[in-house]
Design an enzyme around this catalytic site. Structure first.
Site, PDB file in Angstrom:
ATOM      1  N   ASP A  37      63.669  58.117 -99.885  1.00  0.00           N
ATOM      2  CA  ASP A  37      62.586  57.420 -99.206  1.00  0.00           C
ATOM      3  C   ASP A  37      62.739  57.715 -97.716  1.00  0.00           C
ATOM      4  OD1 ASP A  37      61.029  55.673 -97.795  1.00  0.00           O
ATOM      5  OD2 ASP A  37      61.584  53.882 -98.933  1.00  0.00           O
TER       6      ASP A  37
ATOM      7  N   CYS B  87      59.545  43.457 -96.020  1.00  0.00           N
ATOM      8  CA  CYS B  87      59.515  44.013 -97.381  1.00  0.00           C
ATOM      9  C   CYS B  87      60.916  44.428 -97.826  1.00  0.00           C
ATOM     10  CB  CYS B  87      58.559  45.205 -97.489  1.00  0.00           C
ATOM     11  SG  CYS B  87      56.861  44.741 -97.292  1.00  0.00           S
TER      12      CYS B  87
ATOM     13  N   GLN C 181      60.927  55.785 -92.995  1.00  0.00           N
ATOM     14  CA  GLN C 181      61.334  55.451 -91.630  1.00  0.00           C
ATOM     15  C   GLN C 181      61.961  56.634 -90.916  1.00  0.00           C
ATOM     16  OE1 GLN C 181      60.851  52.703 -89.823  1.00  0.00           O
ATOM     17  NE2 GLN C 181      59.790  51.692 -91.496  1.00  0.00           N
TER      18      GLN C 181
ATOM     19  N   HIS D 298      63.464  49.196 -99.252  1.00  0.00           N
ATOM     20  CA  HIS D 298      62.148  48.557 -99.088  1.00  0.00           C
ATOM     21  C   HIS D 298      61.639  48.195-100.490  1.00  0.00           C
ATOM     22  CE1 HIS D 298      57.755  48.572 -98.279  1.00  0.00           C
ATOM     23  NE2 HIS D 298      58.065  48.382 -97.014  1.00  0.00           N
TER      24      HIS D 298
ATOM     25  N   LYS E 238      53.377  56.400 -90.182  1.00  0.00           N
ATOM     26  CA  LYS E 238      54.606  56.118 -89.413  1.00  0.00           C
ATOM     27  C   LYS E 238      55.022  57.352 -88.613  1.00  0.00           C
ATOM     28  CE  LYS E 238      56.275  52.938 -92.969  1.00  0.00           C
ATOM     29  NZ  LYS E 238      56.139  51.577 -92.475  1.00  0.00           N
TER      30      LYS E 238
END
Ligand code: PLP
Length: 416
Positions: free
Chosen positions: A210, A374, A213, A133, A236
């Site tokens: 990261d 993104c 998600q 991202h 999220k």
């Protein structure tokens, strides 16, 4: 019913029951009942999260820490209890390793500024992957310009999987940090994190994950992964916006200089100098998002009441079904076909502009996201300017997929 069947029945994930907990799912859009498939961008909130935030503002609201009065103590207790829930949720070693931020982007920037900018020098290398991202690309590019670090990129294949052998070739004695996603928001690829981390540690590099998600779709255990940093966002994870987490190993965080400065992050301030607070407060300058943190704690309670393994299995079942059904549509190409995939179905439709498709789906009550997500380098790799992305959460059912497929088919007929 046999005992086995009874057990399976008890353990079955009851998606209809889960949907009842999410008020926003029960509305009409463009005259159709809403099908919400934009969870990669942000998830809806269960009533328990909405109530937790509302109750806090209605009964316990005050600023946190240092307050002697009852409301301040109550607010502090709720805020710190939320931190403990996060610690337990990702199995961190201590609450001091859980830093509240405003989201994944802020958490990555914290590492970029404190760990990297102040600790790295020209010629040091940072490795990211081709499926990151923008929030895990641009902070490192700025460091390239500012201090002369070198950014190296793990390439991918046509399925959207990282080329692990190429990654191993990138590692060298100048590598200081590997910053990778656990789950690609544009493709759904699950990365081989454990192997990535082990190889990085073998040459003495640190690893930032990261998890924006990933965290809503499978159990995360930061100690088992042995990652050095892990970043994610509350919104999220069925929780409020404006709250996120940076997990960091204690000894690393302890050695890192403060990122932002002001109230809360100090121990003593005088005009001859200041000393800094203990972890985690050293990295939490200013009044934090108290209600957001409390909402995140409630979101975690909610997820844990269902169980992440049950959620993972349910979503995998729905994703497999969606992949199979979508391929019946003529001219539809799925972008991102990794063997290890979760929650994301990105596609393009012959001749159709993604934003036209998204609008036609919205007119049928189906919410998806269109654009570059993104992740412009991913779009460039696959030779598209945009995709249409359906992204799942635990409350999506096969009925939602049937609605999606019918809506895409209808749009395809209209656009051709
Ligand atoms: N990383 C990934 C993989 C994401 O999908 C996102 C958001 O879509 C982010 C980082 C940034 O998250 P936030 O905007 O909550 O900071």
């Amino acid at each position: 019913m046999s005992v086995v069947a009874l057990e399976q029945n008890i353990n079955a994930f009851d998606v209809e029951r889960v949907r009842e907990d999410f008020p926003a799912l029960h509305q009409d859009v463009s005259g159709h009942s809403l099908v919400y498939l934009d969870n990669g961008a942000s998830t809806q909130k269960p009533q328990s999260v909405i109530d937790a935030v509302q109750n806090f503002y209605a009964h316990d609201y005050s600023n946190v820490h240092r307050g002697i009065h009852t409301l301040s103590q109550r607010a502090t207790d709720h805020f710190e209890a939320a931190r403990s829930k996060v610690r337990q949720f990702i199995n961190a070693g201590s609450d001091a390793e859980i830093i509240f931020t405003s989201g994944t982007t802020a958490a990555i920037n914290l590492v970029a500024h404190s760990f990297a900018r102040m600790g790295l020098q020209a010629g040091d290398e940072i490795i990211i992957s081709a499926i990151e991202h923008h929030s895990n690309i641009v902070p490192w590019q700025l460091l390239e310009q500012e201090i002369g670090i070198k950014l190296r990129i793990i390439p991918i294949n046509q399925q959207g999987e990282l080329l692990f052998d190429e990654y191993l070739k990138l590692l060298n004695d100048r590598t200081r940090l590997v910053a990778v996603t656990q789950l690609s928001n544009a493709l759904g690829t699950i990365t081989p994190l454990k192997e990535i981390i082990t190889a990085a540690h073998d040459i003495g590099a640190k690893v930032l994950v990261d998890g924006a998600q990933a965290v809503a779709h499978a159990t995360v255990d930061v100690q088992e992964l042995d990652c050095d940093f892990y970043a994610f966002s509350g919104h999220k994870l069925f929780s409020p916006t404006g709250i996120g987490i940076l997990y960091g190993k204690h000894e690393l965080l302890d050695a890192m200089p403060p990122y932002q400065s002001g109230g809360e992050m100090i121990k003593e301030v005088s005009f001859s100098g200041s000393t800094f607070n203990e972890l985690p407060h050293k990295f939490e300058a200013g009044t934090p998002n108290i209600a957001g943190a409390i909402g995140l704690g409630a979101g975690i309670d909610y997820i844990q009441s269902l169980g992440l393994e049950a959620i993972r299995q349910h979503e995998q079942d729905v994703l497999d079904y969606a992949t199979e059904q979508m391929l019946f549509i003529d001219g539809l190409r799925i972008i991102g076909t990794a063997a290890q995939k979760a929650s994301i179905l990105s596609f393009e439709l012959n001749g159709a502009h993604a934003s036209d498709l998204g609008t036609l789906l919205d007119h049928q009550g189906v919410a998806v996201r269109v654009g570059h997500h993104c992740a412009m380098p991913v779009m460039e790799f696959f030779g598209v300017s945009a995709t249409t992305r359906a992204s799942l959460a635990m409350y999506n059912s096969k009925t939602d997929i049937d609605r999606l497929v019918a809506a895409v088919q209808r749009a395809a007929d209209m656009l051709n």
